[in-house]
Design an enzyme around this catalytic site. Structure first.
Site, PDB file in Angstrom:
ATOM      1  N   TRP A  47     -14.332  -8.652  45.755  1.00 50.07           N
ATOM      2  CA  TRP A  47     -13.360  -9.245  44.830  1.00 50.07           C
ATOM      3  C   TRP A  47     -12.053  -8.465  44.793  1.00 50.07           C
ATOM      4  CZ3 TRP A  47     -13.581  -8.014  38.962  1.00 50.07           C
ATOM      5  CH2 TRP A  47     -13.828  -6.654  38.767  1.00 50.07           C
ATOM      6  N   ASP A  48     -11.902  -7.520  45.736  1.00 50.26           N
ATOM      7  CA  ASP A  48     -10.735  -6.644  45.704  1.00 50.26           C
ATOM      8  C   ASP A  48      -9.422  -7.404  45.825  1.00 50.26           C
ATOM      9  OD1 ASP A  48     -11.889  -3.542  46.238  1.00 50.26           O
ATOM     10  OD2 ASP A  48     -13.172  -5.182  46.870  1.00 50.26           O
ATOM     11  N   LYS A 102     -20.509   1.721  35.088  1.00 50.97           N
ATOM     12  CA  LYS A 102     -19.904   2.283  36.300  1.00 50.97           C
ATOM     13  C   LYS A 102     -18.389   2.156  36.258  1.00 50.97           C
ATOM     14  CE  LYS A 102     -19.791   1.480  41.319  1.00 50.97           C
ATOM     15  NZ  LYS A 102     -20.306   0.637  42.425  1.00 50.97           N
ATOM     16  N   GLU A 116     -21.845  -3.296  37.185  1.00 52.51           N
ATOM     17  CA  GLU A 116     -22.745  -3.025  38.312  1.00 52.51           C
ATOM     18  C   GLU A 116     -23.876  -2.037  38.011  1.00 52.51           C
ATOM     19  OE1 GLU A 116     -20.349  -2.055  41.798  1.00 52.51           O
ATOM     20  OE2 GLU A 116     -20.437  -4.155  42.385  1.00 52.51           O
TER      21      GLU A 116
END
Length: 796
Positions: free
Chosen positions: A354-355, A614, A493
């Site tokens: 998804w960057d 995270k 995540e």
């Protein structure tokens, strides 16, 4: 060190893997790591070359399982240029006494230079200077120039110039238990007296990769012919020749390489094209001149001047540099997107996540044609996403968390924890929010460009099919009179299941549900934006009925968001019931706990039990949407959204985040930019160091983190300036951190090139002369028009 030069002094074997990743050279079509030309893959060096979109699948056996992995392929190495004197071994910096060793990456020109001075066992001093580039002017060309000087001796030097296709994908140690041999030799031959040629084929995707290299010798600038010995074996070919060196008389070896593959456009056969291209190629200096000119034009469009310290400016230039090496104007028209680790290594197997949600905002305002090309990569894989949704029991399009060649889900079923050595189940594929990122990118591309043609022909269909998916995955809870989305993961995540439960996935992730409502609203807007006849045709083709649109409207108003009594938006339903984590104890025990999930798994524990993330999850809402947009969404959902909602949630989740992703500091810096400017600036500075200082302790050597690099640039471009393309208007509302004295850059908006200059006291906006219509702009609450050639000044 300057704003444009990344320099390294001395040879440090432990630092070479990091340096090689950061000194990668590329042009959007292919890239080559900054390894020494004489090096071979091992613990110190890794001379990888990667071609955009060149993937291959392999099956491997692990205990009790057969796993299939698709990877971006390490292509044949075009670099090899080895040398030795007649009575010495081949040069290796670890085997000789180094008198001087310096490496410099010139970011403005895209040139990597290495200077080596060494003494051999007989006391002879030799100086070697190498320059290389991967041409931005010709996407298929790379070149290496090596100059040898015998400082206190005369005699014979032996040089071997090769193309090596015996390479494997061994850049990431945790992948080594799996099969990594992707290439099969096809042909190797001498193309002519100066050139050699190599062709290989990927084992499953059957992509043919061809490379040719022309090697010529120059003494005092004049070409010299020498007798050459051809060395050939399957997957490898080289020319070896001898040179007589005289004291202080430079001798130059020039190597020009061409890289093609069978997926290229306008190509008959890649081997023929590679041989023709090196035969016709100019000399090194002429090719370099063309390459430097191409970079000069890129930097003119990407100018970003900040008044801060020299290192910050250097790192920002480095980030833009690597963005443009991964996805440039050479990428436009290719069927590729942006690997999370660039074309710089084999981390994440070269997959696309998804960057783009962090990368496209930078491109939208500088190179919107690249964003368009990236979005078309997704559009071409719409049928695969539609099949995935149908196979899972949903409607519309369900895009994969990890994508590669054909858009199927490439997330591993199993992944290894390098701390414990255990193979564990990977459930991250249920991060369905990838579709939200795609809609966000399409929507904001349109807002910046006004490209109604793209929206009508491609973007609208993407948005509508993703909206259809979110409507179908939402289930109605009659007792709550709310729709729920269950069995998914958010961006965090660390959490993939409830403690003690066998089923994976979580219910009512707040980021997912709020953004799903936003997606459904944008889908309904799209049908009003595109021309009526195209809207009707699209609804007919998709079978989109009025009853379905009514459901979208209902779901968009009734999605469940769990908000606690203290105003904290719960990351997911049940998050507030988890245990608090002892951050102090674990930092004291382990030091770096960014990858807390691996630490806990090695201890027989799981982060599913704790309020520990995270990276940003709920806070992604404040990253993507302005306060006004969020207020609208929450009002539509009939939930309270007060002034204190943002700072209260930022503080809560910042204290419970390990920053295990390089994206995390980017998001946290952004969401603190208005309320705590000093703290935002500190996190911004930390985010800048993610790769150049390898703050994750060894991950950058597997490839740079392109999303984080783009995110840091975008903090300056949009966040601190308050730039927001929304409602057919470009809004701007600067709020610079105290330590950032001045900022100046150019952006492109709806046919205008705008220069933005802002400091602590003033804002200046000017548009270059042109023929475009006036654009609508807004400064805080003031709305105005700006015509080409006009400017506006504001006091802050």
């Amino acid at each position: 060190m300057s704003d444009w030069s990344l320099e390294y002094q001395g040879f440090d074997p432990k630092q070479e893997p990091l340096r090689e990743a950061l000194c990668t050279l590329g042009n959007g079509y292919f890239a080559t790591r900054g390894a020494a030309a004489e090096s071979r893959a091992g613990d110190v060096h890794y001379p990888g070359t990667y071609i955009a979109g060149c993937y291959n699948r392999l099956k491997s056996k692990i205990p009790g399982h057969v796993v299939e992995k698709e990877s971006l392929v390490n292509a044949p190495n075009w670099l090899p240029l080895e040398f030795r004197t007649a009575d010495e071994p081949w040069f290796d910096p670890q085997a000789f006494e180094l008198l001087e060793y310096r490496q410099e990456l010139n970011l403005r020109q895209g040139v990597l230079t290495r200077l080596v001075r060494f003494r051999d066992a007989r006391g002879r001093h030799t100086r070697v200077v190498q320059r290389r580039f991967v041409s931005m002017a010709d996407p298929h060309i790379a070149a290496l120039e090596t100059t040898f000087v015998a400082e206190n001796w005369s005699g014979r030097l032996i040089v071997r110039s090769a193309l090596d296709g015996r390479v494997e994908n061994t850049n990431v140690k945790r992948y080594l238990p799996l099969d990594n041999n992707h290439l099969a030799p096809v042909e190797e031959a001498a193309a002519d007296d100066y050139s050699i040629y190599l062709q290989v084929e990927t084992s499953h995707s059957h992509i043919r990769i061809a490379e040719a290299a022309r090697t010529r010798l120059f003494i005092n600038g004049e070409p010299r012919d020498v007798e050459r010995r051809l060395i050939r074996e399957p997957g490898y070919i080289a020319q070896e020749f001898s040179i007589d060196l005289a004291p202080d008389a430079p001798v130059t070896v020039e190597k020009v390489a061409a890289v093609f593959n069978s997926k290229d456009h306008a190509v008959s056969e890649p081997g023929l094209e590679a041989c023709q291209r090196v035969e016709r190629a100019d000399a090194f200096d002429q090719l370099l001149e063309q390459h430097v000119l191409a970079w000069d034009h890129l930097w003119r469009r990407c100018r970003l001047d900040m008044q801060d310290n020299e290192r910050s400016a250097l790192v920002l230039n480095l980030h833009v540099f690597h963005l443009l090496q991964t996805t440039s104007e050479n990428t436009v028209g290719l069927d590729v997107s942006v690997p999370a680790r660039g074309l710089h290594g084999e981390g994440y197997r070269g997959h696309i996540f998804w960057d783009e949600i962090f990368i496209c905002p930078f491109l939208n305002f500088r190179f919107p044609e690249i964003t368009r090309s990236i979005l078309l990569y997704r559009y071409r894989r719409l049928p695969e996403a539609q099949w995935a949704a149908k196979h899972a029991g949903y409607e519309g399009a369900m895009f994969p968390w990890q994508s590669g060649s054909n858009g199927r889900e490439e997330t591993d079923d199993l992944r290894i924890n390098p701390l414990s050595g255990h193979w564990i189940r990977d459930h991250s594929y249920v991060q369905r929010h990838i579709g939200i990122a795609l809609v966000f990118n399409v929507w904001h591309y349109y807002q910046v460009t006004g490209d109604i043609e793209f929206l009508s022909s491609y973007g609208a269909e993407l948005i509508l099919e993703i909206a259809r998916f979110w409507s179908s995955i939402a289930t109605y809870n009659r007792s709550l009179d709310r729709y729920e989305i269950c069995g998914v993961m958010g961006p965090d995540e660390f959490h993939d299941a409830y403690p003690g439960k066998d089923e994976h996935g979580l219910d009512n992730n707040s980021y997912t549900n709020v953004m799903a409502s936003w997606v459904l609203c944008r889908a309904m807007d799209i049908l009003e934006i595109i021309p009526e006849w195209q809207s009707e045709a699209l609804r007919d083709r998709l079978g989109l009925k009025r009853s379905e649109l009514d459901r979208w409207d209902d779901v968009s108003r009734k999605l469940r968001v769990v908000i606690n009594d203290d105003g904290i938006i719960s990351q997911f339903e049940g998050y507030d019931q988890l245990e608090e984590f002892d951050w102090h104890a674990y930092r004291r025990k382990y030091g770096n706990i960014q990858r807390l999930d691996r630490i806990l798994e090695a201890e027989g524990d799981t982060p599913n039990r704790y309020k520990a993330s995270k990276q940003a999850d709920v806070l992604m809402l404040f990253y993507l949407l302005s306060a006004d947009e969020l207020r609208e969404v929450f009002a539509r959902l009939n939930y309270p959204f007060e002034y204190e909602t943002i700072p209260r949630n930022v503080e809560y989740y910042l204290a419970r985040t390990s920053h295990g992703s390089t994206l995390s500091r980017v998001v946290h810096s952004w969401v603190l930019s208005r309320s705590q400017r000093g703290r935002s600036w500190e996190l911004f500075k930390e985010a800048l160091e993610s790769d150049i200082s390898d703050i994750q302790g060894g991950t950058t050597q597997e490839g740079i983190h392109l999303g984080a690099m783009a995110g840091t640039v975008d903090i300056l471009q949009r966040c601190y300036t308050g730039i927001d393309a929304r409602g057919d208007r470009l809004w701007i509302n600067p709020c610079l951190p105290v330590d950032l004295k001045q900022l100046s850059f150019d952006i492109r908006y709806r046919g205008h090139w705008l220069t933005i200059q802002v400091d602590q006291e003033s804002l200046k906006i000017s548009s270059r002369p042109g023929t475009s219509s006036a654009i609508n702009m807004g400064f805080r609450n003031e709305e105005f028009e700006l015509a080409p050639g006009e400017g506006k000044d504001f006091k802050l």
